[in-house]
Design a protein around this motif. Structure first.
Motif, PDB file in Angstrom:
ATOM      1  N   ALA A  81       0.840  -1.210   0.000  1.00 20.99           N
ATOM      2  CA  ALA A  81       0.000   0.000   0.000  1.00 20.99           C
ATOM      3  C   ALA A  81       0.868   1.250   0.000  1.00 20.99           C
ATOM      4  CB  ALA A  81      -0.918  -0.036   1.220  1.00 20.99           C
ATOM      5  N   ALA A  82       1.891   1.247   0.839  1.00 19.51           N
ATOM      6  CA  ALA A  82       2.746   2.438   0.937  1.00 19.51           C
ATOM      7  C   ALA A  82       3.477   2.690  -0.373  1.00 19.51           C
ATOM      8  CB  ALA A  82       3.739   2.261   2.082  1.00 19.51           C
ATOM      9  N   MET A  83       3.910   1.623  -1.029  1.00 19.72           N
ATOM     10  CA  MET A  83       4.669   1.785  -2.261  1.00 19.72           C
ATOM     11  C   MET A  83       3.760   2.249  -3.397  1.00 19.72           C
ATOM     12  SD  MET A  83       7.157  -1.508  -1.804  1.00 19.72           S
ATOM     13  CE  MET A  83       8.050  -1.323  -3.350  1.00 19.72           C
ATOM     14  N   LEU A  84       2.569   1.694  -3.440  1.00 17.34           N
ATOM     15  CA  LEU A  84       1.620   2.159  -4.461  1.00 17.34           C
ATOM     16  C   LEU A  84       1.346   3.643  -4.268  1.00 17.34           C
ATOM     17  CD1 LEU A  84      -0.911  -0.812  -4.641  1.00 17.34           C
ATOM     18  CD2 LEU A  84       0.476   0.070  -6.542  1.00 17.34           C
ATOM     19  N   GLU A  85       1.178   4.019  -3.034  1.00 13.38           N
ATOM     20  CA  GLU A  85       0.916   5.427  -2.747  1.00 13.38           C
ATOM     21  C   GLU A  85       2.086   6.290  -3.217  1.00 13.38           C
ATOM     22  OE1 GLU A  85      -0.172   6.225   1.332  1.00 13.38           O
ATOM     23  OE2 GLU A  85      -0.121   8.402   0.904  1.00 13.38           O
ATOM     24  N   ALA A  86       3.284   5.842  -2.913  1.00 10.91           N
ATOM     25  CA  ALA A  86       4.462   6.606  -3.336  1.00 10.91           C
ATOM     26  C   ALA A  86       4.506   6.746  -4.860  1.00 10.91           C
ATOM     27  CB  ALA A  86       5.734   5.926  -2.825  1.00 10.91           C
ATOM     28  N   CYS A  87       3.965   5.775  -5.553  1.00 11.96           N
ATOM     29  CA  CYS A  87       3.938   5.826  -7.018  1.00 11.96           C
ATOM     30  C   CYS A  87       2.724   6.614  -7.520  1.00 11.96           C
ATOM     31  CB  CYS A  87       3.885   4.418  -7.613  1.00 11.96           C
ATOM     32  SG  CYS A  87       5.371   3.452  -7.311  1.00 11.96           S
ATOM     33  N   GLY A  88       1.887   7.036  -6.608  1.00 15.50           N
ATOM     34  CA  GLY A  88       0.691   7.765  -7.015  1.00 15.50           C
ATOM     35  C   GLY A  88      -0.342   6.871  -7.680  1.00 15.50           C
ATOM     36  N   LEU A  89      -0.351   5.626  -7.291  1.00 11.14           N
ATOM     37  CA  LEU A  89      -1.288   4.689  -7.926  1.00 11.14           C
ATOM     38  C   LEU A  89      -2.323   4.228  -6.905  1.00 11.14           C
ATOM     39  CD1 LEU A  89       1.288   2.537  -9.915  1.00 11.14           C
ATOM     40  CD2 LEU A  89      -0.265   4.282 -10.840  1.00 11.14           C
ATOM     41  N   GLU A  90      -3.507   3.953  -7.395  1.00  4.67           N
ATOM     42  CA  GLU A  90      -4.574   3.576  -6.477  1.00  4.67           C
ATOM     43  C   GLU A  90      -4.637   2.066  -6.248  1.00  4.67           C
ATOM     44  OE1 GLU A  90      -8.279   5.380  -6.949  1.00  4.67           O
ATOM     45  OE2 GLU A  90      -7.336   7.323  -6.467  1.00  4.67           O
ATOM     46  N   SER A  91      -4.204   1.316  -7.234  1.00  2.00           N
ATOM     47  CA  SER A  91      -4.298  -0.133  -7.077  1.00  2.00           C
ATOM     48  C   SER A  91      -3.180  -0.789  -7.863  1.00  2.00           C
ATOM     49  CB  SER A  91      -5.633  -0.631  -7.620  1.00  2.00           C
ATOM     50  OG  SER A  91      -5.576  -0.604  -9.036  1.00  2.00           O
ATOM     51  N   ALA A  92      -2.980  -2.044  -7.569  1.00  2.00           N
ATOM     52  CA  ALA A  92      -1.944  -2.775  -8.273  1.00  2.00           C
ATOM     53  C   ALA A  92      -2.288  -2.881  -9.761  1.00  2.00           C
ATOM     54  CB  ALA A  92      -1.768  -4.153  -7.667  1.00  2.00           C
ATOM     55  N   ASP A  93      -3.557  -2.952 -10.071  1.00  4.41           N
ATOM     56  CA  ASP A  93      -3.940  -3.046 -11.479  1.00  4.41           C
ATOM     57  C   ASP A  93      -3.465  -1.832 -12.269  1.00  4.41           C
ATOM     58  OD1 ASP A  93      -5.014  -5.537 -11.416  1.00  4.41           O
ATOM     59  OD2 ASP A  93      -7.075  -4.861 -11.086  1.00  4.41           O
ATOM     60  N   PRO A 140       5.149   5.694 -16.841  1.00  7.62           N
ATOM     61  CA  PRO A 140       5.252   4.579 -15.899  1.00  7.62           C
ATOM     62  C   PRO A 140       5.918   3.403 -16.613  1.00  7.62           C
ATOM     63  CG  PRO A 140       3.046   5.518 -15.833  1.00  7.62           C
ATOM     64  CD  PRO A 140       3.775   6.191 -16.962  1.00  7.62           C
ATOM     65  N   CYS A 141       6.769   2.714 -15.912  1.00  4.90           N
ATOM     66  CA  CYS A 141       7.509   1.626 -16.541  1.00  4.90           C
ATOM     67  C   CYS A 141       6.893   0.293 -16.172  1.00  4.90           C
ATOM     68  CB  CYS A 141       8.969   1.665 -16.109  1.00  4.90           C
ATOM     69  SG  CYS A 141       9.177   1.397 -14.340  1.00  4.90           S
ATOM     70  N   MET A 142       7.391  -0.730 -16.786  1.00  2.51           N
ATOM     71  CA  MET A 142       7.009  -2.078 -16.370  1.00  2.51           C
ATOM     72  C   MET A 142       8.030  -2.535 -15.310  1.00  2.51           C
ATOM     73  SD  MET A 142       4.211  -2.465 -17.959  1.00  2.51           S
ATOM     74  CE  MET A 142       3.816  -4.194 -17.891  1.00  2.51           C
ATOM     75  N   HIS A 143       8.717  -3.641 -15.536  1.00  2.14           N
ATOM     76  CA  HIS A 143       9.570  -4.209 -14.490  1.00  2.14           C
ATOM     77  C   HIS A 143      10.966  -3.595 -14.449  1.00  2.14           C
ATOM     78  CE1 HIS A 143      11.068  -5.822 -18.095  1.00  2.14           C
ATOM     79  NE2 HIS A 143      11.959  -6.575 -17.495  1.00  2.14           N
ATOM     80  N   GLU A 144      11.276  -2.737 -15.402  1.00  5.41           N
ATOM     81  CA  GLU A 144      12.598  -2.109 -15.401  1.00  5.41           C
ATOM     82  C   GLU A 144      12.476  -0.723 -16.003  1.00  5.41           C
ATOM     83  OE1 GLU A 144      15.241  -4.628 -17.637  1.00  5.41           O
ATOM     84  OE2 GLU A 144      14.266  -4.268 -19.548  1.00  5.41           O
ATOM     85  N   PHE A 145      13.501   0.082 -15.812  1.00  5.61           N
ATOM     86  CA  PHE A 145      13.467   1.433 -16.375  1.00  5.61           C
ATOM     87  C   PHE A 145      14.894   1.877 -16.632  1.00  5.61           C
ATOM     88  CE2 PHE A 145      14.923   3.739 -12.598  1.00  5.61           C
ATOM     89  CZ  PHE A 145      14.688   2.798 -11.610  1.00  5.61           C
ATOM     90  N   VAL A 146      14.993   2.883 -17.487  1.00  2.40           N
ATOM     91  CA  VAL A 146      16.308   3.382 -17.884  1.00  2.40           C
ATOM     92  C   VAL A 146      16.462   4.824 -17.425  1.00  2.40           C
ATOM     93  CG1 VAL A 146      17.795   3.923 -19.858  1.00  2.40           C
ATOM     94  CG2 VAL A 146      16.423   1.829 -19.864  1.00  2.40           C
ATOM     95  N   LEU A 147      17.559   5.078 -16.732  1.00  2.00           N
ATOM     96  CA  LEU A 147      17.936   6.447 -16.412  1.00  2.00           C
ATOM     97  C   LEU A 147      19.178   6.787 -17.227  1.00  2.00           C
ATOM     98  CD1 LEU A 147      17.745   6.458 -12.491  1.00  2.00           C
ATOM     99  CD2 LEU A 147      16.023   7.338 -14.088  1.00  2.00           C
ATOM    100  N   SER A 148      19.427   8.073 -17.344  1.00  2.00           N
ATOM    101  CA  SER A 148      20.648   8.496 -18.008  1.00  2.00           C
ATOM    102  C   SER A 148      21.504   9.275 -17.020  1.00  2.00           C
ATOM    103  CB  SER A 148      20.308   9.385 -19.204  1.00  2.00           C
ATOM    104  OG  SER A 148      21.484  10.026 -19.645  1.00  2.00           O
ATOM    105  N   ALA A 149      22.796   9.032 -17.083  1.00  2.00           N
ATOM    106  CA  ALA A 149      23.718   9.810 -16.257  1.00  2.00           C
ATOM    107  C   ALA A 149      24.196  11.041 -17.022  1.00  2.00           C
ATOM    108  CB  ALA A 149      24.896   8.938 -15.820  1.00  2.00           C
ATOM    109  N   SER A 150      23.389  11.514 -17.961  1.00  6.76           N
ATOM    110  CA  SER A 150      23.865  12.617 -18.816  1.00  6.76           C
ATOM    111  C   SER A 150      24.142  13.884 -18.016  1.00  6.76           C
ATOM    112  CB  SER A 150      22.858  12.871 -19.938  1.00  6.76           C
ATOM    113  OG  SER A 150      21.568  13.062 -19.394  1.00  6.76           O
TER     114      SER A 150
END
Lengths: 443, 483, 443, 483
Positions: free
Chosen positions: A12-24, B377-387
């Motif tokens: 819950a805390a992590m979703l909130e930090a991401c600004g998301l309401e649900s895992a979906d 928003p990303c899926m399971h990974e994301f890319v940052l740049s050290a530019s």
């Protein structure tokens, strides 16, 4: 859930930090229309249930009687220290050693493995491993094709037939002209081979001991190849290398082989271990990872993956090979095995296999109706001709408690009565006597 | 530390074989013998144990700490999987037992493993059939390309020799296509979305196109939402679509390539299904296909019979032929199947959910300190740049070395190639929040240090056994073997 | 030679450095007359031969059918991570942690283990382990003898009979007056026990669940003990502790028990794990190692062996106990097991054992002629009375593929028909149904 | 590093049991239930793996490096022994199977292990019979003392309550005698020989003497050459002689206590026969006796029957009763037997030869730099004194910490008590010459440093995770459990 550390609060805390309401909402990028049409998978289970279920699946295999099956994959004894040390999680759970500061263990082990392979084969340089003996042979052929700008490859009739099939699958679209000599159990057919070595030939492929166990000296072929700037590729058995003329001494350009027998279990055929070693001049044409020794900023000896410019993450379509993940852990096991048995232990093991194989050959060919197929000298495996179908004989003997070997009709339907018998140090005189007695009784 | 060969003493012995119990003498003529013994290791077992123990302490694995190496899915490797694979009933099994009458019963359990894994992979990816033979991800790609080529060839459509591949793809994609004898055409990424540029794709599709090859989510961690359109365009032009399953960990139970009409898929068992990476293998790259490609698969394949037994069925005449000596990386397949059964359908969905949550949590926390080339928003990974840091002389590699100093494995750096100073992070689902929070703190501190004390980062890591090996020198004068 | 690194050259050079002419000279201090009268030992063997020979010895045990044997030693599932992590050589091959700088791993693990035991038992302090439940009980009795200057110890009839025998062996020369109540399966005999608690009594020993599986609340006995300054020693089962009133809540002074079930294999009865926890006031009387938390010179939290002044290497004959080497690695395994199952997992495991045991009890006592012996509530084990000799029944059922339990005549010859049945989470409903079906069929 | 409990998060889960498959509900009344759940660990498996992995990196074992801890025999622990002990046919065996008809066949292999080990130990030590029950060395001593007391008691000689023990002995000797209810009389060491003072012994021997208890070679590494005389004197006085086998590694195949007339012996399997010490156990301390004490041994014991089977025979009426729940530390016994079979008679002799050679090699090299209280050739271990260094403020413990700094485990310090500033070194036979040579160099350098820079040694070790914990504070306010 197994192996996921999050508690409900964490989630819950992590979703909130991401600004998301649900895992979906995490999957908002996937259109509704693309959601799975089905997901018929069972519920998760406890570790106890899974361990029990797989113990049940393994139970049958644990009853396997003494076996004389080989054909490139051998049941050698694996010292306990191989399992114990290689399974340390620092080795087992690491990735390819891209960051040398955190990977000196893997890198030094690979470098030492390469050294062991070079010393076994008498060649100048070895790579960090390939998938198996067959793909190693394919990669060796590719070196020849690339290097020589020629497209004909001549394959001796003693080369492992499955390796030949694999190479042909892989090279299907590469426009290779294959010249595969008919299968034959004895030393290479000089006349046929020599006749085929000419200016259009990229490579000649031979195997020692060959698929039927026979030992040969390919020096004459190597000389002829050198004359015509043809690469000689020799497929070899690592245990036999402690006794036999090496690819280096023979004059081969590339040595490849299946290294499973070096401390890797049979494991139903995989993972196994392809090794490759070559002359210095071919180093920059070698596929796969290479560990090299260098120094760090403070002048300390250390190890890195090197010659990466050949590789696909740099060169993309122009890479020498697409191989990336290889068999690093199998190579580590091989290095451990070679270290533990060592100079004397490996040679004594090879000699014991050889002597027991000779004994088995003598016992079996003394039985009425059994004929010699592989001529002496052979290493630790030989083909014999039975007076009846070898597959049926294997079946009948399995019921009596011994796996007699590999019926060669699996590879060569024209010889249904041939049986390939491999003898490792795990098959005692008693096992051999048992095989002989049952076979005699059966025939 | 010294090489094992430098520790050897002539005559020291390790493990010996049993004594000889047969009368026969060796019978190999001298002319066939090597001139002198191979100079293998000469040490006792205690000395060897110390050597490998010490080597292990100079290595970093998933159990050692956080390992967010992008595109590699360095998740926790469950211990029970190793225990299962070590069982003598699996580890000791000769592969040819399954091919001889009378030996088959001993192999039934192993064949059940293969058959079940094929079935599970079909369901997980929505494909129709699998070959388990491919021996690694790249080998799966190569096998897939051979299947594609064979398919067109069988239809008399031999001119289809081009493979269209996005420019952000893994290097193995073009390399595998080339190895299969096909030509590679690179398709650009749309800079505004991070997705494949559909217009460019359409432009390159032609009657010479054998296949489009893509990864979804791609190496930027972005999901190609228009994948159905990609497939439709390709199919319309007579081309096939290949799906690189490297990033499957992101979408388990959320997306199945088969449902989108994909023709060929490979799955990296060692990435998605929790089997250890072993310092660079073995992996496994099973390839799934839909119905029209099934006849081309390598053989033999396990088939369930009416009597409940499983037998091996040889491939038919259209098969491309074998790509492995037997049935693939059986040991890896075994662990992957056990992992799938442990987690089950809900567990696999939870894996992707946590993997994507972890990645977004990091991305969100780090995007103020580092350049984010694609702010979706990303899926399971994301890319940052050290530019930004590079402007101050601190490059992606320096950030990486700073992480090493903090006891964290670096991300993948300088990949994908289309992002300058790229750093690619994949935390995986098995990392807990405190680990991620500490990582965020470290990354922020590194960003500050890059501003305030760039020299110290250029000198990192200062607490490791070695520091910044000379890679150029290593390549210039390769030392690959100890004399 | 196995595991000896010296080469002939090494040996010669070292002898020379010692000024000795031969290896025999190393033993010059041993008079000729003392050389061994015999040394009839076989020749050394290869690892392969020994691994094979012991695999042969283990083969019979691998065929053991599902078993309902318990009696203090239980077949619980051990997560693979227990084996894998505890067998890391840094843990396995270390000595007792005398040098804290090199032993923080062992020391912190012991401290955490102690904490786990305290939390399970509800006591203030635990030691680093004792040999087994029986020796732990002996050491607990010694505390009482030393502390109270009284010499009578009262033992309830539900205490494990083998533990009672062991304690009596160990205390044979200590002048203890033993008052051991007759064996009985149900809750403690209040009247008999209460009558024995007086100013001459050093300790009362009870067990919960008792040897027959029955659950009790010993709070009343504890109150009575307190009144007379008698120590109450409670022997407990660690899985049951997740459900039952703890020794702390009961008011016991010392809790002991057999901890084998916590991640240690049955291993034919050893190594097992004795645990001990006690009230704060008894800390300096505790035997064995104790890990304590402290700070180092730089103020960092760290761990040491503490209160060593009680121990034999300092106090020699005045030590609280002669225990030195204990079961540290078994305690590490227990700590790993407790960590992996955790708060919820261990409780759910205990509940599953309990529910399956109830089911088994219902199924078995529904069979004609079988009587209840252990009354409800019981935890995961219960005694029943068969209409025939229980030993013969176990033998007959073993032939049919199930080990029905422990015939209680092994401990109490007066009850030859009693059978003790233990049910862990490894015995499924199917196993229980099989047992019931075979038993019904047999009787 | 943090405690595992400090890492817990409420609700996190590790390994779960299977779901419930039976209808029955729990039936434990609330009055018998605990008030609240035990606050056990709450973490997932990946987090636990990291925790224990990190703990392991803060530990030093035999595989980590040289471990010359005197009197502990820290030899290499062969990996194959662990593999053997892990076999389910041993590890999974319930001990009571051997005691029920019908269950016995499953236990035959395990009983064979016990019977064979007894036979081998009899031959190795020259004793007539063994009990494998004692669970550690000290437990063997206690068992031996109980046997001694029972013997005298059975002969009506109950006044024999004194045990004579040399002053250099391990602390467990007097402690074990006291635990058995006997009185301890300390016998001095002859300062000129380092051996037991025979005159003093004779003086103390009387009709009250139950036994003389000694270790040979003793804790100074010196062999009591007059052991036959000691035995003769004791026997003449009606006393028995107990031999502490702690130092048996020195004399395998060179001396057997049984041949010298010793009555009771214990053997530390974990010291002499290569089983790992586990961070403080489990060990095993089988006790051997000659004929007159055999009737007193604990039971049951394995007996070979005419049919080749082995059955357990209960003890007779003279037995002291059981000292273990079953048959002793079976897992340790199993490894010890496998070790004995691996090495064989010649191998065991070679063990002692190399162990004694290694000790003398070190002693010879170090005796100029450190005080050598007894300058005779030693057996498998030797004692130096840091008394010269102490004059400069550097004590034995400082030398120990200096060794830690160099990556070497220290010797046993301040023992034996009769040597001031004692340091007791036991290299064992599994250490190679290069390791010993490096150790010599380090020790010499420490001696120089003690002279030239004593402060730096008092501050050692400077490269470890912790340095010189406050042991006094720990004992004054014991913190044995996290709140």
């Amino acid at each position: 859930m197994n192996y996921i550390p999050h508690t409900d609060d964490d989630r819950a805390a992590m979703l909130e930090a991401c600004g998301l309401e649900s895992a979906d909402a995490l999957f908002a990028a996937i259109p509704e229309s693309l959601r799975p049409a089905s997901w018929n998978l069972p519920e998760g289970k406890s570790e106890q249930e899974i361990a029990g279920a797989f113990a049940g699946l393994a139970a049958a295999g644990e009853q396997t009687p003494p076996s004389f099956m080989g054909a490139g994959y051998y049941d050698h004894y694996i010292p306990a220290a191989v399992d114990e040390l290689s399974s340390r999680s620092e080795f087992l759970t690491a990735y390819t050693p891209y960051q040398p500061e955190l990977s000196q263990g893997t890198l030094q082990a690979i470098y030492e493995y390469q050294t062991h392979i070079c010393r076994l084969t008498g060649m100048d340089a070895a790579n960090a491993s390939l998938y198996d003996g067959g793909t190693a042979l394919f990669e060796a052929c590719r070196i020849a094709l690339r290097k020589g700008k020629r497209n004909r490859i001549v394959v001796d009739g003693g080369v492992h037939p499955q390796h030949v099939r694999m190479v042909r699958t892989h090279a299907e679209r590469l426009g290779v002209e294959w010249d595969v000599l008919p299968a034959h159990p004895g030393p290479a057919d000089r006349e046929a081979l020599m006749a085929r070595v000419d200016g259009d030939t990229a490579a000649v492929v031979v195997q020692n001991p060959n698929f039927y166990g026979a030992i040969d000296d390919h020096s004459d072929i190597a000389a002829r190849c050198r004359e015509h700037k043809v690469l000689l590729i020799q497929s070899v058995n690592p245990h036999a290398l402690t006794l036999l003329k090496t690819p280096g001494e023979t004059g081969a350009d590339i040595a490849v082989g299946e290294g499973q027998g070096l401390g890797n279990p049979l494991s139903f055929g995989g993972p196994s271990l392809g090794f490759m070693a070559a002359r210095q001049k071919l180093v920059r044409h070698m596929p796969g990872r290479l560990a090299g020794r260098t120094t760090d900023r403070d002048g300390r000896d250390c190890f890195v993956l090197t010659l990466q410019a050949r590789e696909q993450h740099i060169r993309r379509r122009k890479a020498t090979s697409n191989i990336c993940t290889n068999q690093a852990h199998c190579a580590l096991r091989a290095h451990l095995y070679l270290s533990l048995l060592g100079r004397e232990g490996l040679k004594q093991t090879a000699l014991l296999c050889h002597r027991r194989a000779r004994y088995a050959h003598r016992r079996l060919t003394a039985i009425d109706g059994i004929e010699t197929v592989t001529p002496e000298p052979f290493f630790h495996e030989f083909a014999i001709g039975l007076p009846r179908d070898a597959g049926e004989a294997v079946e009948a003997l399995a019921a009596r408690g011994v796996i007699a070997g590999v019926p060669l009709k699996l590879y060569d339907p024209e010889h249904p009565r041939r049986l390939l018998v491999a003898v490792t140090e795990k098959r005692s005189k008693q096992d051999i006597d048992l095989l002989a007695a049952h076979l005699e009784d059966l025939l | 530390m010294n090489l094992i060969f430098d520790k050897c003493r002539r005559g020291a012995r390790g493990v010996n074989p049993p004594p000889c119990d047969v009368p026969d003498e060796p019978a190999i003529p001298d002319s066939l013998r090597r001139a002198e013994d191979a100079h293998l290791c000469e040490l006792s077992e205690p000395e060897i144990a110390r050597h490998f123990h010490e080597l292990s302490t100079r290595n970093f694995g998933v159990d050692s700490g956080f390992y967010p190496l992008g595109s590699c899915t360095m998740k926790y490797n469950a211990k029970v999987l190793e225990a299962i694979a070590r069982r003598p009933g699996f580890a000791g099994l000769h592969p040819l037992l399954a091919k001889v009458a009378g030996g088959g019963p001993y192999a039934q359990g192993a064949l059940e493993v293969l058959a079940s894994l094929e079935e599970r992979l079909c369901e997980i990816t929505g494909m129709g059939a699998y070959t388990l033979q491919p021996l690694a991800g790249a080998h799966g790609e190569l096998t897939g390309m051979l299947l594609v080529a064979a398919y067109h060839h069988a239809r008399g459509d031999a001119k289809r020799t081009e493979v269209l591949i996005p420019d952000e793809s893994h290097g193995t994609n073009p390399s595998s296509a080339a190895t299969a004898g096909l030509e590679v055409v690179s398709i650009p990424t749309d800079p505004s979305t991070g997705m494949l540029d559909l217009a460019a794709l359409k432009q390159h599709l032609s009657e010479r196109t054998a296949a489009v090859m893509l990864t979804n989510p791609n190496t930027l961690g972005i999901f190609h939402a228009h994948i159905r359109e990609v497939v439709a365009c390709a199919h319309e032009q007579g081309a096939l679509v290949y799906y690189d399953g490297a990033n499957l960990n992101a979408v388990l139970g959320r997306f199945r390539p088969g449902d989108a009409g994909i023709d060929v898929v490979h799955v990296n068992l060692h990435k998605t299904f929790g089997t250890p990476h072993g310092g660079g293998g073995p992996g496994a790259g099973p390839v799934g296909v839909n119905g029209r490609l099934e006849p081309f698969l390598p053989g033999p394949r396990p088939v369930r019979c009416g009597d409940g037994q499983i037998r091996l069925e040889d491939a038919g005449g259209k098969s491309i032929g074998p790509v492995a000596p037997f049935y693939g990386q059986f040991g890896v397949c075994l662990k992957a199947l056990a992992y799938i059964e442990l987690l089950g359908g809900d567990g696999l969905r939870a894996v992707s959910e946590a993997a994507v949550l972890n990645a977004n949590y990091l991305r969100q926390a780090l995007k103020d300190d580092y350049e984010l080339p694609f702010d979706h928003p990303c899926m399971h990974e994301f890319v940052l740049s050290a530019s930004r840091q590079a402007a101050n002389g601190v490059h992606a590699t320096d950030i990486a070395k700073g992480l090493i100093e903090a006891g964290i494995h670096p991300p993948t750096v300088y990949f994908p190639l289309i992002v300058e100073e790229a750093m690619m992070f994949e935390p995986t689902e098995t990392e807990n929040r405190p680990t991620l929070d500490r990582f965020i703190d470290v990354m922020r501190a590194l960003a500050r240090r890059a501003k305030e004390d760039p020299g110290s980062l250029q000198a990192a890591p200062r607490n490791t056994a070695v520091c910044r090996p000379d890679e150029t020198g290593a390549a210039r004068r390769p030392d690959l073997c100890s004399a």
